[in-house]
Design an enzyme around this catalytic site. Structure first.
Site, PDB file in Angstrom:
ATOM      1  N   TYR A   1      20.402  -0.119 -37.840  1.00 49.24           N
ATOM      2  CA  TYR A   1      20.481  -0.361 -36.412  1.00 49.24           C
ATOM      3  C   TYR A   1      21.300   0.721 -35.714  1.00 49.24           C
ATOM      4  O   TYR A   1      20.863   1.303 -34.714  1.00 49.24           O
ATOM      5  CB  TYR A   1      21.079  -1.744 -36.131  1.00 49.24           C
ATOM      6  CG  TYR A   1      21.183  -2.057 -34.652  1.00 49.24           C
ATOM      7  CD1 TYR A   1      20.072  -2.524 -33.951  1.00 49.24           C
ATOM      8  CD2 TYR A   1      22.375  -1.875 -33.969  1.00 49.24           C
ATOM      9  CE1 TYR A   1      20.159  -2.806 -32.598  1.00 49.24           C
ATOM     10  CE2 TYR A   1      22.473  -2.157 -32.615  1.00 49.24           C
ATOM     11  CZ  TYR A   1      21.359  -2.619 -31.932  1.00 49.24           C
ATOM     12  OH  TYR A   1      21.446  -2.886 -30.585  1.00 49.24           O
TER      13      TYR A   1
ATOM     14  N   ASP B   1       2.435  -3.809 -29.515  1.00 49.21           N
ATOM     15  CA  ASP B   1       3.566  -3.533 -30.393  1.00 49.21           C
ATOM     16  C   ASP B   1       4.026  -2.105 -30.134  1.00 49.21           C
ATOM     17  O   ASP B   1       3.292  -1.159 -30.405  1.00 49.21           O
ATOM     18  CB  ASP B   1       3.117  -3.697 -31.844  1.00 49.21           C
ATOM     19  CG  ASP B   1       4.214  -3.457 -32.856  1.00 49.21           C
ATOM     20  OD1 ASP B   1       5.280  -2.908 -32.496  1.00 49.21           O
ATOM     21  OD2 ASP B   1       4.000  -3.807 -34.027  1.00 49.21           O
TER      22      ASP B   1
END
Length: 190
Positions: free
Chosen positions: A146, A53
């Site tokens: 984002y 990850d």
């Protein structure tokens, strides 16, 4: 290549392998990395995988170590792993969405940048880093989390290019617009 289990990252890893490169494909989803490795086994290059990850700093250390232990050095790094937010404006954004988006898109990329630059400096002959950014860094194409996370990617890319230009480390950002990957499938229809 991070984010290699799907979308742009997967296509990038496959293309590098098709062109004869030695590739370390990095992503969280081990089963999808195994599928990619199987699909690439008859291509001219060589693909190995590393499950991790990118939001965990240890994954950056592990992926660079895997490249060096497997292939002897690092020449090109593509930081592609990313997630989309839920397209919300700042007033409606949850802490969870903010943390998740920055953890992967910004911190994950910067952990990779840090380890890649350390390796290039140790090798002493430069290297290439390609960060997959987004038009969202400069245009409002998604939610606040984002766009802000990709703005940070753009700034980190410019800073890295400037700070290490004398050492021969070239760092660039690619900012694609909308691409049909798994990401749009999880976005709200609007």
């Amino acid at each position: 290549v991070t984010g290699a289990s799907a979308g742009i990252g997967r296509a990038t890893a496959e293309l590098f392998c098709r062109e004869g490169a030695k590739v370390v494909a990095v992503a969280r989803r081990e089963e999808r990395l195994k599928e990619l490795a199987e699909e690439c086994k008859d291509l001219p290059g060589e693909l190995v995988w590393y499950a991790g990850d990118v939001g965990d700093p240890a994954a950056a250390v592990g992926m660079v170590k895997k490249a060096v232990e497997t292939f002897g050095r690092l020449d090109v790094a593509v930081n592609c792993a990313g997630v989309m937010d839920d397209n919300t404006a700042i007033a409606d954004m949850s802490d969870e969405m903010l943390e998740k988006t920055f953890r992967i898109n910004t911190f994950g990329l910067m952990y990779g940048l840090r380890e890649e630059c350390k390796q290039y400096l140790a090798q002493g002959d430069g290297g290439v880093i390609v960060n997959i950014c987004s038009v969202g860094a400069t245009h409002q194409t998604a939610g606040a989390a984002y766009c802000a996370s990709k703005g940070a990617v753009l700034a980190a890319t410019k800073n890295t290019a400037f700070m290490y230009m004398e050492e021969g480390i070239r760092c660039n950002a690619l900012s694609p617009g909308g691409v049909v990957t798994d990401i749009p499938l999880v976005m709200p229809p609007e």
